[in-house]
Scaffold this motif. Sequence first.
Motif, PDB file in Angstrom:
ATOM      1  N   MET A 119     -36.317  95.915  65.209  1.00 27.47           N
ATOM      2  CA  MET A 119     -35.160  95.151  64.742  1.00 27.47           C
ATOM      3  C   MET A 119     -33.908  95.896  65.175  1.00 27.47           C
ATOM      4  SD  MET A 119     -36.056  93.964  60.912  1.00 27.47           S
ATOM      5  CE  MET A 119     -37.118  92.595  60.586  1.00 27.47           C
ATOM      6  N   ALA A 120     -32.879  95.137  65.451  1.00 32.04           N
ATOM      7  CA  ALA A 120     -31.630  95.739  65.894  1.00 32.04           C
ATOM      8  C   ALA A 120     -30.459  94.859  65.479  1.00 32.04           C
ATOM      9  CB  ALA A 120     -31.643  95.912  67.416  1.00 32.04           C
ATOM     10  N   ASN A 159     -26.712  93.363  66.943  1.00 33.10           N
ATOM     11  CA  ASN A 159     -25.858  93.127  68.095  1.00 33.10           C
ATOM     12  C   ASN A 159     -24.512  93.801  67.848  1.00 33.10           C
ATOM     13  OD1 ASN A 159     -23.912  91.911  69.831  1.00 33.10           O
ATOM     14  ND2 ASN A 159     -25.287  90.179  70.130  1.00 33.10           N
ATOM     15  N   ASN A 160     -24.117  94.678  68.743  1.00 34.76           N
ATOM     16  CA  ASN A 160     -22.850  95.395  68.589  1.00 34.76           C
ATOM     17  C   ASN A 160     -21.634  94.482  68.674  1.00 34.76           C
ATOM     18  OD1 ASN A 160     -24.141  97.861  68.271  1.00 34.76           O
ATOM     19  ND2 ASN A 160     -24.022  98.346  70.453  1.00 34.76           N
ATOM     20  N   ALA A 161     -21.747  93.396  69.401  1.00 34.93           N
ATOM     21  CA  ALA A 161     -20.607  92.514  69.615  1.00 34.93           C
ATOM     22  C   ALA A 161     -20.225  91.719  68.368  1.00 34.93           C
ATOM     23  CB  ALA A 161     -20.890  91.554  70.766  1.00 34.93           C
ATOM     24  N   ASP A 162     -21.257  91.226  67.642  1.00 28.71           N
ATOM     25  CA  ASP A 162     -20.929  90.361  66.510  1.00 28.71           C
ATOM     26  C   ASP A 162     -21.644  90.718  65.205  1.00 28.71           C
ATOM     27  OD1 ASP A 162     -23.532  89.477  66.954  1.00 28.71           O
ATOM     28  OD2 ASP A 162     -22.939  87.510  67.705  1.00 28.71           O
ATOM     29  N   GLY A 163     -22.474  91.762  65.212  1.00 29.33           N
ATOM     30  CA  GLY A 163     -23.131  92.213  63.992  1.00 29.33           C
ATOM     31  C   GLY A 163     -24.344  91.419  63.577  1.00 29.33           C
ATOM     32  N   ARG A 164     -24.740  90.431  64.387  1.00 28.34           N
ATOM     33  CA  ARG A 164     -25.935  89.650  64.054  1.00 28.34           C
ATOM     34  C   ARG A 164     -27.185  90.486  64.295  1.00 28.34           C
ATOM     35  NH1 ARG A 164     -25.636  84.081  67.161  1.00 28.34           N
ATOM     36  NH2 ARG A 164     -27.518  83.703  65.948  1.00 28.34           N
ATOM     37  N   HIS A 165     -28.206  90.225  63.484  1.00 29.49           N
ATOM     38  CA  HIS A 165     -29.463  90.960  63.594  1.00 29.49           C
ATOM     39  C   HIS A 165     -30.455  90.176  64.427  1.00 29.49           C
ATOM     40  CE1 HIS A 165     -27.933  93.656  60.583  1.00 29.49           C
ATOM     41  NE2 HIS A 165     -27.776  92.649  59.734  1.00 29.49           N
ATOM     42  N   PHE A 166     -31.378  90.924  65.068  1.00 33.32           N
ATOM     43  CA  PHE A 166     -32.421  90.279  65.853  1.00 33.32           C
ATOM     44  C   PHE A 166     -33.667  91.141  65.884  1.00 33.32           C
ATOM     45  CE2 PHE A 166     -29.818  92.745  68.773  1.00 33.32           C
ATOM     46  CZ  PHE A 166     -30.709  93.343  69.649  1.00 33.32           C
ATOM     47  N   VAL A 167     -34.783  90.496  66.178  1.00 36.21           N
ATOM     48  CA  VAL A 167     -36.039  91.196  66.412  1.00 36.21           C
ATOM     49  C   VAL A 167     -36.257  91.155  67.919  1.00 36.21           C
ATOM     50  CG1 VAL A 167     -37.463  89.141  65.981  1.00 36.21           C
ATOM     51  CG2 VAL A 167     -38.476  91.403  65.752  1.00 36.21           C
ATOM     52  N   ALA A 168     -36.617  92.311  68.490  1.00 40.59           N
ATOM     53  CA  ALA A 168     -36.691  92.438  69.934  1.00 40.59           C
ATOM     54  C   ALA A 168     -38.053  92.952  70.372  1.00 40.59           C
ATOM     55  CB  ALA A 168     -35.607  93.403  70.419  1.00 40.59           C
ATOM     56  N   VAL A 169     -38.482  92.510  71.547  1.00 41.97           N
ATOM     57  CA  VAL A 169     -39.721  92.959  72.166  1.00 41.97           C
ATOM     58  C   VAL A 169     -39.324  93.775  73.393  1.00 41.97           C
ATOM     59  CG1 VAL A 169     -41.907  92.227  73.175  1.00 41.97           C
ATOM     60  CG2 VAL A 169     -40.829  90.825  71.398  1.00 41.97           C
ATOM     61  N   PHE A 170     -39.865  95.002  73.478  1.00 38.94           N
ATOM     62  CA  PHE A 170     -39.494  95.934  74.537  1.00 38.94           C
ATOM     63  C   PHE A 170     -40.692  96.301  75.405  1.00 38.94           C
ATOM     64  CE2 PHE A 170     -36.716  96.864  70.914  1.00 38.94           C
ATOM     65  CZ  PHE A 170     -35.476  96.728  71.508  1.00 38.94           C
ATOM     66  N   ASP A 171     -40.384  96.743  76.636  1.00 45.51           N
ATOM     67  CA  ASP A 171     -41.425  97.292  77.498  1.00 45.51           C
ATOM     68  C   ASP A 171     -41.391  98.823  77.400  1.00 45.51           C
ATOM     69  OD1 ASP A 171     -39.336  98.228  79.139  1.00 45.51           O
ATOM     70  OD2 ASP A 171     -39.814  96.903  80.815  1.00 45.51           O
ATOM     71  N   ASN A 172     -42.185  99.507  78.230  1.00 45.83           N
ATOM     72  CA  ASN A 172     -42.262 100.973  78.185  1.00 45.83           C
ATOM     73  C   ASN A 172     -40.956 101.666  78.522  1.00 45.83           C
ATOM     74  OD1 ASN A 172     -44.934 101.364  77.340  1.00 45.83           O
ATOM     75  ND2 ASN A 172     -45.700 100.979  79.402  1.00 45.83           N
ATOM     76  N   ASN A 173     -40.081 100.996  79.243  1.00 38.67           N
ATOM     77  CA  ASN A 173     -38.784 101.560  79.610  1.00 38.67           C
ATOM     78  C   ASN A 173     -37.678 101.130  78.649  1.00 38.67           C
ATOM     79  OD1 ASN A 173     -39.810 102.857  81.957  1.00 38.67           O
ATOM     80  ND2 ASN A 173     -39.783 100.879  83.003  1.00 38.67           N
ATOM     81  N   ASN A 174     -38.064 100.594  77.504  1.00 40.61           N
ATOM     82  CA  ASN A 174     -37.136 100.079  76.493  1.00 40.61           C
ATOM     83  C   ASN A 174     -36.275  98.941  77.013  1.00 40.61           C
ATOM     84  OD1 ASN A 174     -37.981 101.753  74.392  1.00 40.61           O
ATOM     85  ND2 ASN A 174     -36.744 103.429  75.185  1.00 40.61           N
ATOM     86  N   LYS A 175     -36.765  98.238  78.021  1.00 42.69           N
ATOM     87  CA  LYS A 175     -36.089  97.046  78.519  1.00 42.69           C
ATOM     88  C   LYS A 175     -36.423  95.888  77.592  1.00 42.69           C
ATOM     89  CE  LYS A 175     -35.941  93.779  82.274  1.00 42.69           C
ATOM     90  NZ  LYS A 175     -36.795  93.165  83.296  1.00 42.69           N
ATOM     91  N   LEU A 176     -35.432  95.127  77.237  1.00 41.10           N
ATOM     92  CA  LEU A 176     -35.609  93.968  76.376  1.00 41.10           C
ATOM     93  C   LEU A 176     -36.340  92.863  77.137  1.00 41.10           C
ATOM     94  CD1 LEU A 176     -34.908  92.627  73.644  1.00 41.10           C
ATOM     95  CD2 LEU A 176     -32.811  91.794  74.733  1.00 41.10           C
ATOM     96  N   LEU A 177     -37.505  92.465  76.603  1.00 35.21           N
ATOM     97  CA  LEU A 177     -38.284  91.397  77.217  1.00 35.21           C
ATOM     98  C   LEU A 177     -38.023  90.049  76.557  1.00 35.21           C
ATOM     99  CD1 LEU A 177     -41.751  93.198  77.498  1.00 35.21           C
ATOM    100  CD2 LEU A 177     -40.052  92.869  79.310  1.00 35.21           C
ATOM    101  N   HIS A 178     -37.812  90.062  75.242  1.00 41.52           N
ATOM    102  CA  HIS A 178     -37.628  88.830  74.486  1.00 41.52           C
ATOM    103  C   HIS A 178     -36.979  89.185  73.157  1.00 41.52           C
ATOM    104  CE1 HIS A 178     -38.608  84.635  73.540  1.00 41.52           C
ATOM    105  NE2 HIS A 178     -38.892  85.039  72.320  1.00 41.52           N
ATOM    106  N   ALA A 179     -36.178  88.291  72.622  1.00 38.96           N
ATOM    107  CA  ALA A 179     -35.541  88.542  71.328  1.00 38.96           C
ATOM    108  C   ALA A 179     -35.305  87.236  70.597  1.00 38.96           C
ATOM    109  CB  ALA A 179     -34.214  89.272  71.520  1.00 38.96           C
ATOM    110  N   ARG A 180     -35.298  87.335  69.267  1.00 36.16           N
ATOM    111  CA  ARG A 180     -34.990  86.183  68.413  1.00 36.16           C
ATOM    112  C   ARG A 180     -34.026  86.638  67.336  1.00 36.16           C
ATOM    113  NH1 ARG A 180     -39.367  82.601  67.137  1.00 36.16           N
ATOM    114  NH2 ARG A 180     -37.910  81.697  65.642  1.00 36.16           N
TER     115      ARG A 180
END
Length: 82
Positions: free
Chosen positions: A36-37, A39-60
């Motif tokens: 979970m993280a 968003n720095n821009a607007d403060g909204r929360h999201f759940v994120a799916v990452f790969d081994n390099n911490n690259k965002l693959l998908h988020a909701r």
Amino acid sequence: MNDELNVIDSLEELERFLLSVENGGLGLEGVAGVGMATNNADGRHFVAVFDNNNKLLHARWITQEIFDTGKEMVRNGVSTKH
């Protein structure tokens, strides 16, 4: 975000999302983790799916309530019901 209008607003929906990620239902490749993280821009929360390099693959987007109450589910995974 992948879907601006599809906000997770219940623990049941969060569970379905996590199981879908775990079972390969989203067609993502190289999944290494979920978190979970905020968003720095607007403060909204999201759940994120990452790969081994911490690259965002998908988020909701998630509601504040799910951010507050769903942390353990994201951290520990979905427990199966017997």
